[in-house]
Design an enzyme around this catalytic site. Structure first.
Site, PDB file in Angstrom:
ATOM      1  N   ASP A   1     101.735  54.278  30.461  1.00  0.00           N
ATOM      2  CA  ASP A   1     101.432  55.473  29.665  1.00  0.00           C
ATOM      3  C   ASP A   1     102.519  55.468  28.594  1.00  0.00           C
ATOM      4  O   ASP A   1     103.573  56.075  28.756  1.00  0.00           O
ATOM      5  CB  ASP A   1     101.516  56.697  30.586  1.00  0.00           C
ATOM      6  CG  ASP A   1     101.159  57.991  29.880  1.00  0.00           C
ATOM      7  OD1 ASP A   1     100.457  57.930  28.849  1.00  0.00           O
ATOM      8  OD2 ASP A   1     101.586  59.055  30.364  1.00  0.00           O
TER       9      ASP A   1
ATOM     10  N   CYS B   1      98.989  58.657  24.163  1.00  0.00           N
ATOM     11  CA  CYS B   1      98.458  59.965  23.733  1.00  0.00           C
ATOM     12  C   CYS B   1      98.541  60.025  22.211  1.00  0.00           C
ATOM     13  O   CYS B   1      99.405  60.670  21.639  1.00  0.00           O
ATOM     14  CB  CYS B   1      99.153  61.132  24.427  1.00  0.00           C
ATOM     15  SG  CYS B   1     100.889  61.260  24.106  1.00  0.00           S
TER      16      CYS B   1
HETATM   17  N1  SAM Z   1     103.476  59.089  32.366  1.00  0.00           N
HETATM   18  C1  SAM Z   1     104.204  60.325  32.121  1.00  0.00           C
HETATM   19  C2  SAM Z   1     103.429  61.466  32.754  1.00  0.00           C
HETATM   20  O1  SAM Z   1     102.232  61.357  32.998  1.00  0.00           O
HETATM   21  O2  SAM Z   1     104.058  62.494  33.021  1.00  0.00           O
HETATM   22  C3  SAM Z   1     104.427  60.564  30.654  1.00  0.00           C
HETATM   23  C4  SAM Z   1     105.143  59.401  30.006  1.00  0.00           C
HETATM   24  S1  SAM Z   1     105.672  59.695  28.350  1.00  0.00           S
HETATM   25  C5  SAM Z   1     104.211  59.435  27.450  1.00  0.00           C
HETATM   26  C6  SAM Z   1     106.570  58.233  28.011  1.00  0.00           C
HETATM   27  C7  SAM Z   1     107.883  58.100  28.770  1.00  0.00           C
HETATM   28  O3  SAM Z   1     108.378  56.776  28.570  1.00  0.00           O
HETATM   29  C8  SAM Z   1     108.997  59.037  28.327  1.00  0.00           C
HETATM   30  O4  SAM Z   1     109.507  59.735  29.426  1.00  0.00           O
HETATM   31  C9  SAM Z   1     110.062  58.089  27.764  1.00  0.00           C
HETATM   32  O5  SAM Z   1     111.395  58.540  28.001  1.00  0.00           O
HETATM   33  C10 SAM Z   1     109.781  56.827  28.542  1.00  0.00           C
HETATM   34  N2  SAM Z   1     110.245  55.572  27.922  1.00  0.00           N
HETATM   35  C11 SAM Z   1     110.619  55.328  26.657  1.00  0.00           C
HETATM   36  N3  SAM Z   1     110.977  54.045  26.501  1.00  0.00           N
HETATM   37  C12 SAM Z   1     110.819  53.442  27.703  1.00  0.00           C
HETATM   38  C13 SAM Z   1     111.046  52.125  28.192  1.00  0.00           C
HETATM   39  N4  SAM Z   1     111.505  51.156  27.401  1.00  0.00           N
HETATM   40  N5  SAM Z   1     110.790  51.861  29.498  1.00  0.00           N
HETATM   41  C14 SAM Z   1     110.312  52.835  30.311  1.00  0.00           C
HETATM   42  N6  SAM Z   1     110.093  54.106  29.893  1.00  0.00           N
HETATM   43  C15 SAM Z   1     110.336  54.408  28.612  1.00  0.00           C
END
Ligand code: SAM
Length: 328
Positions: free
Chosen positions: A203, A256
């Site tokens: 996601d 999203c």
């Molecule tokens: N899947 C979550 C939910 O349903 O509640 C929402 C995820 S949100 C769209 C994306 C997330 O990815 C954020 O919390 C962000 O901090 C994290 N993120 C950003 N870069 C990342 C990386 N390189 N590896 C893993 N997570 C990362």
């Protein structure tokens, strides 16, 4: 030879895009893309983005039956109605207090989750006993849904790099009553995973262009240069997801966003040279078919099995979803 990125990310703005961007308060390049991709529908999308997003909850039937939750909230003065396409989804039409401050919320009887996001959680299709990797897990909406749908019997590896968001992720998973998870604090590009997962959820961190109804600042937040960086990061993450999943396993990629640079173009690039991956049609929901070309670039044929949610068509956030299977 021209790099396709230079065409896809070229800033073009027509007079019509400028007019609409000014009227609705967007960066002009965003509106230009809507006009190129959606034609006359672009203004419907802009109008729908002006409508506030209703609160929707996911009843946690691991802790309470949905009918019991509905009657308890009803007694507390809430008016909630079932969302037809979401097995555990209820729209909150009236709330006497904030839905995040009720006794039922604190007891973990529900999670507040936008409808498109909830739909993505179902599409992953996690089964009891499977190893599931959530590569971008915080604050835990879909991660907790995986555990709910498998009665806490899938083993969930939940990755998140940001400390504050790790806290929120842990607190949500615990509040909802789950224990079969390991949180890995780190970057999904280089965390080590103990075994090949049966399913991987990406996601992806995105521009959030699909949640303008909830956060209007997204109309102006992401420049075209930022978007190019976000796109690159998503391609790298999706390639990594495909390299980690077991043969025969599923990768669900979601963003999203209404941006083609965060959906179709990411899948197109990530699948180049990978013949052992197929895209599975998602017949569970009447998605809009993903865009098959943009600015003269025809995407990989597999992109046409991916789907889109639009505020003006589905009444949800904007989302891109694609279910990929690595052939066994
Ligand atoms: N899947 C979550 C939910 O349903 O509640 C929402 C995820 S949100 C769209 C994306 C997330 O990815 C954020 O919390 C962000 O901090 C994290 N993120 C950003 N870069 C990342 C990386 N390189 N590896 C893993 N997570 C990362």
């Amino acid at each position: 030879m021209t790099d396709p990125d230079d065409v896809i990310f070229a800033e073009r703005v027509t007079k019509e895009a400028e007019r609409l961007a000014e009227r609705y308060g967007y960066l002009p390049y965003i509106v230009e893309r809507y006009l190129e991709l959606l034609g006359n529908e672009a203004e419907d999308l802009l109008e729908s983005n002006e409508l506030p997003m209703p609160d929707v909850l996911r009843c946690n039937d691991y802790k309470i039956s949905c009918s019991e939750l509905a009657s308890r909230l009803g007694e507390g003065g809430f008016a909630i109605t079932k969302v037809p396409f979401l097995p555990h989804g209820y729209e909150i039409a009236e709330s006497p207090i904030s839905p995040g401050a009720t006794h039922e919320y604190l007891k973990g009887y529900y999670y507040l989750q936008d409808p498109g996001s909830m739909l993505v959680g179902y599409l992953l299709g996690a089964r009891p006993g499977e190893l599931v990797l959530d590569m971008a897990a915080a604050p835990g909406g879909k991660a907790s849904q995986v555990l709910q749908l498998t009665r806490d019997s899938a083993t969930l590896l939940a990755v998140e790099p940001k400390r504050e968001r790790v806290k929120a992720l842990r607190s949500n998973l615990q509040r909802l009553g789950f224990s079969n998870f390991v949180i890995i604090k780190g970057d999904a590009m280089n965390v080590s995973v103990p075994a090949s997962p049966d399913r991987v959820l990406l996601d992806a961190p995105s521009s959030g262009e699909g949640i303008i109804r909830k956060d209007p600042s997204r109309k102006r937040k992401t420049t075209l240069r930022d978007l190019r960086e976000i796109h690159k990061r998503q391609v790298n993450l999706l390639r990594r997801a495909l390299s980690l999943v077991r043969p025969g396993g599923v990768v669900l990629y979601a963003a999203c966003s209404t941006a083609v640079e965060e959906g179709e173009y990411v899948v197109h690039k990530s699948l180049t040279g990978l013949d052992d991956v197929k895209a599975e049609p998602m017949v569970e929901f009447p998605f809009r078919r993903a865009f098959e070309e943009y600015r003269g670039l025809r995407f990989d044929d597999r992109v046409s099995a991916c789907g889109r949610l639009f505020p003006h068509v589905h009444g949800t956030e904007g989302f891109f979803v694609c279910r990929l299977r690595r052939l066994g």
